[in-house]
Write a protein that holds these residues in place. Sequence first.
Motif, short mmCIF file in Angstrom:
data_model
loop_
_atom_site.label_atom_id
_atom_site.label_comp_id
_atom_site.label_asym_id
_atom_site.label_seq_id
_atom_site.Cartn_x
_atom_site.Cartn_y
_atom_site.Cartn_z
N UNK A 65 0.82 -1.21 0.00
CA UNK A 65 0.00 0.00 0.00
C UNK A 65 0.86 1.26 0.00
N UNK A 66 2.04 1.19 0.59
CA UNK A 66 2.93 2.34 0.59
C UNK A 66 3.78 2.44 -0.66
N UNK A 67 4.03 1.31 -1.34
CA UNK A 67 4.88 1.31 -2.53
C UNK A 67 4.11 1.59 -3.82
N UNK A 68 2.83 1.23 -3.87
CA UNK A 68 2.04 1.46 -5.07
C UNK A 68 1.89 2.96 -5.29
N UNK A 70 -0.49 5.94 -7.00
CA UNK A 70 -0.27 6.72 -5.79
C UNK A 70 -0.47 5.86 -4.54
N UNK A 71 0.16 6.26 -3.46
CA UNK A 71 0.05 5.49 -2.22
C UNK A 71 -1.40 5.33 -1.81
N UNK A 72 -1.72 4.17 -1.29
CA UNK A 72 -3.09 3.89 -0.88
C UNK A 72 -3.13 3.82 0.65
N UNK A 73 -3.35 4.96 1.28
CA UNK A 73 -3.33 5.02 2.74
C UNK A 73 -4.55 4.35 3.36
N UNK A 74 -5.65 4.29 2.63
CA UNK A 74 -6.83 3.57 3.13
C UNK A 74 -6.52 2.08 3.24
N UNK A 75 -5.85 1.53 2.25
CA UNK A 75 -5.44 0.14 2.29
C UNK A 75 -4.41 -0.09 3.40
N UNK A 76 -3.48 0.83 3.54
CA UNK A 76 -2.48 0.71 4.61
C UNK A 76 -3.15 0.70 5.98
N UNK A 77 -4.09 1.61 6.20
CA UNK A 77 -4.79 1.68 7.48
C UNK A 77 -5.56 0.42 7.78
N UNK A 78 -6.21 -0.12 6.78
CA UNK A 78 -6.96 -1.36 6.94
C UNK A 78 -6.04 -2.50 7.39
N UNK A 79 -4.90 -2.65 6.72
CA UNK A 79 -3.99 -3.73 7.05
C UNK A 79 -3.23 -3.47 8.35
N UNK A 80 -3.01 -2.22 8.69
CA UNK A 80 -2.40 -1.89 9.98
C UNK A 80 -3.30 -2.32 11.12
N UNK A 81 -4.58 -2.00 11.02
CA UNK A 81 -5.55 -2.40 12.04
C UNK A 81 -5.68 -3.92 12.07
N UNK A 82 -5.71 -4.55 10.90
CA UNK A 82 -5.82 -6.00 10.85
C UNK A 82 -4.59 -6.66 11.47
#
Length: 105
Positions: A65-68, A70-82
């Motif tokens: 999510x951080x490398x793609x 544009x960065x996808x912070x919504x995806x990053x947040x989802x996986x961080x919480x998971x």
Amino acid sequence: MNRILRTLKSKETREYLMSTHFWGPLANWGIPIAAIADIQRDPKYISGKMTLALCLYSAMFMRFALKVQPRNLLLFGCHFVNEGAQLTQGYRFLSHHYTAEKEDK
């Protein structure tokens, strides 16, 4: 208020809300929500293999999510919480299956 309405009506916002960059992570939130809801359940129902798989899955996709671009912070947040939820479940699994048995003996 006008600024917020203009932003919501903008072409960029409409394109974002109609993209997989938004809907994919939004649909993915079901996984951490289910894990958080299961924290109150009996730990005997936790699958250690699935918990480990979901920990690895979320760790890989946080990086993605951080490398793609544009960065996808919504995806990053989802996986961080998971990741946090699955680590909690993993701790409960190990505690129930390994620590609890030693205390009983």
